[in-house]
Design a protein around this motif. Structure first.
Motif, PDB file in Angstrom:
ATOM      1  N   ARG A  80     -46.261 113.059 -13.117  1.00  0.00           N
ATOM      2  CA  ARG A  80     -47.049 113.038 -11.879  1.00  0.00           C
ATOM      3  C   ARG A  80     -46.466 112.046 -10.884  1.00  0.00           C
ATOM      4  O   ARG A  80     -46.362 112.333  -9.684  1.00  0.00           O
ATOM      5  CB  ARG A  80     -48.508 112.700 -12.187  1.00  0.00           C
ATOM      6  CG  ARG A  80     -49.247 113.800 -12.943  1.00  0.00           C
ATOM      7  CD  ARG A  80     -50.745 113.604 -12.879  1.00  0.00           C
ATOM      8  NE  ARG A  80     -51.150 112.337 -13.464  1.00  0.00           N
ATOM      9  CZ  ARG A  80     -51.453 112.170 -14.749  1.00  0.00           C
ATOM     10  NH1 ARG A  80     -51.393 113.204 -15.579  1.00  0.00           N
ATOM     11  NH2 ARG A  80     -51.828 110.997 -15.211  1.00  0.00           N
ATOM     12  N   ALA A  81     -46.064 110.876 -11.373  1.00  0.00           N
ATOM     13  CA  ALA A  81     -45.491 109.865 -10.478  1.00  0.00           C
ATOM     14  C   ALA A  81     -44.145 110.327  -9.923  1.00  0.00           C
ATOM     15  O   ALA A  81     -43.839 110.113  -8.740  1.00  0.00           O
ATOM     16  CB  ALA A  81     -45.333 108.541 -11.226  1.00  0.00           C
ATOM     17  N   MET A  82     -43.337 110.968 -10.759  1.00  0.00           N
ATOM     18  CA  MET A  82     -42.026 111.446 -10.312  1.00  0.00           C
ATOM     19  C   MET A  82     -42.166 112.514  -9.249  1.00  0.00           C
ATOM     20  O   MET A  82     -41.487 112.493  -8.208  1.00  0.00           O
ATOM     21  CB  MET A  82     -41.243 111.967 -11.520  1.00  0.00           C
ATOM     22  CG  MET A  82     -39.816 112.397 -11.217  1.00  0.00           C
ATOM     23  SD  MET A  82     -39.667 114.151 -10.738  1.00  0.00           S
ATOM     24  CE  MET A  82     -39.974 114.965 -12.316  1.00  0.00           C
ATOM     25  N   MET A  83     -43.066 113.479  -9.456  1.00  0.00           N
ATOM     26  CA  MET A  83     -43.246 114.546  -8.476  1.00  0.00           C
ATOM     27  C   MET A  83     -43.826 114.005  -7.163  1.00  0.00           C
ATOM     28  O   MET A  83     -43.421 114.436  -6.074  1.00  0.00           O
ATOM     29  CB  MET A  83     -44.138 115.637  -9.052  1.00  0.00           C
ATOM     30  CG  MET A  83     -43.535 116.375 -10.236  1.00  0.00           C
ATOM     31  SD  MET A  83     -42.016 117.285  -9.846  1.00  0.00           S
ATOM     32  CE  MET A  83     -42.697 118.795  -9.153  1.00  0.00           C
ATOM     33  N   ALA A  84     -44.739 113.066  -7.260  1.00  0.00           N
ATOM     34  CA  ALA A  84     -45.288 112.455  -6.045  1.00  0.00           C
ATOM     35  C   ALA A  84     -44.204 111.708  -5.285  1.00  0.00           C
ATOM     36  O   ALA A  84     -44.164 111.745  -4.040  1.00  0.00           O
ATOM     37  CB  ALA A  84     -46.436 111.508  -6.414  1.00  0.00           C
TER      38      ALA A  84
END
Length: 236
Positions: free
Chosen positions: A223-227
């Motif tokens: 989730r952090a990477m995609m954000a």
């Protein structure tokens, strides 16, 4: 089972999904996800090959690479290659000149205006445009994202159809106030799923890769990477 020989990952120059960094190494959300899945399989080194969209699937079929950056899953493509589990679902978008933002608001608007649509040959957006009523002779086919953007910028086409995230990624890397992104309405085409592609000879490797993806997708890291790459929740 790991395929014999080096693992080769084929990718495109299409931010934020993947693109070549200074020095030649690939980067982008698809590259990071592939790297993490391979690392989970104890594969820490693999080759990266920059290619064109037209060569992605033929390269798999001929054994030039092992897997490719994700692309939309279609019945026609499944005859040639196998796909992983879906890794994102993305809405189409049009890249247009800023002055045309209101006039060319979707595929049907392009058809009504008898405007010219440019597409990267072989991508599913061409069929979406034709289904919306764009005349075949008004469709311009090119080989790369860069050529498609140039066609709109230089007046050789009026709208470039791809996924909205690809357009936003391009403008984030190469800002241009004369261009704008229009997200195609859901009633002109629901968000479609994309997945990594594998040669059919690598079925067991794809299954192991899939299991690694299942552990990664939706995790706090993912989730952090995609954000970080600009994806809103709900598109992965």
């Amino acid at each position: 089972m790991v395929p014999e020989g080096p693992i080769v990952f084929a990718y495109l120059d299409e931010p934020p999904f993947c693109w070549p960094a200074a020095g030649g190494a690939a980067q982008g959300c698809d590259v990071e996800l592939a790297s993490a899945a391979l690392q989970a399989l104890s594969i820490t080194e693999f080759e990266q090959r920059l290619t064109t969209f037209a060569e992605l699937l033929p390269g798999l079929a001929s054994g030039r690479w092992t897997l490719t950056t994700p692309l939309f899953v279609t019945a026609e493509r499944q005859k040639l290659v196998d796909f992983s589990r879906p890794v994102w679902a993305l809405a189409d978008g049009l890249l247009v000149r800023a002055a045309d933002r209101e006039r060319l608001s979707g595929y049907r608007a392009v058809a009504v205006a008898a405007a010219r649509l440019v597409v990267v040959g072989g991508q599913v957006q061409e069929q979406a445009g034709l289904a919306a009523g764009i005349a075949p002779e008004r469709v311009v086919r090119v080989a790369t994202q860069e050529e498609a953007v140039a066609a709109v910028r230089d007046g050789d086409a009026d709208a470039y159809a791809s996924v909205a995230m690809a357009h936003r990624g391009y403008l984030a890397r190469q800002p241009n106030d004369s261009l704008a992104v229009v997200t195609v309405a859901v009633d002109e085409g629901s968000p479609a799923a994309g997945a990594f592609a594998f040669g059919k000879q690598h079925a067991s490797f794809r299954e192991r890769f899939d299991r690694a993806l299942t552990d990664l997708i939706g995790s706090p890291w993912h989730r952090a990477m995609m954000a970080r790459h600009g994806f809103p929740a709900g598109e992965y």
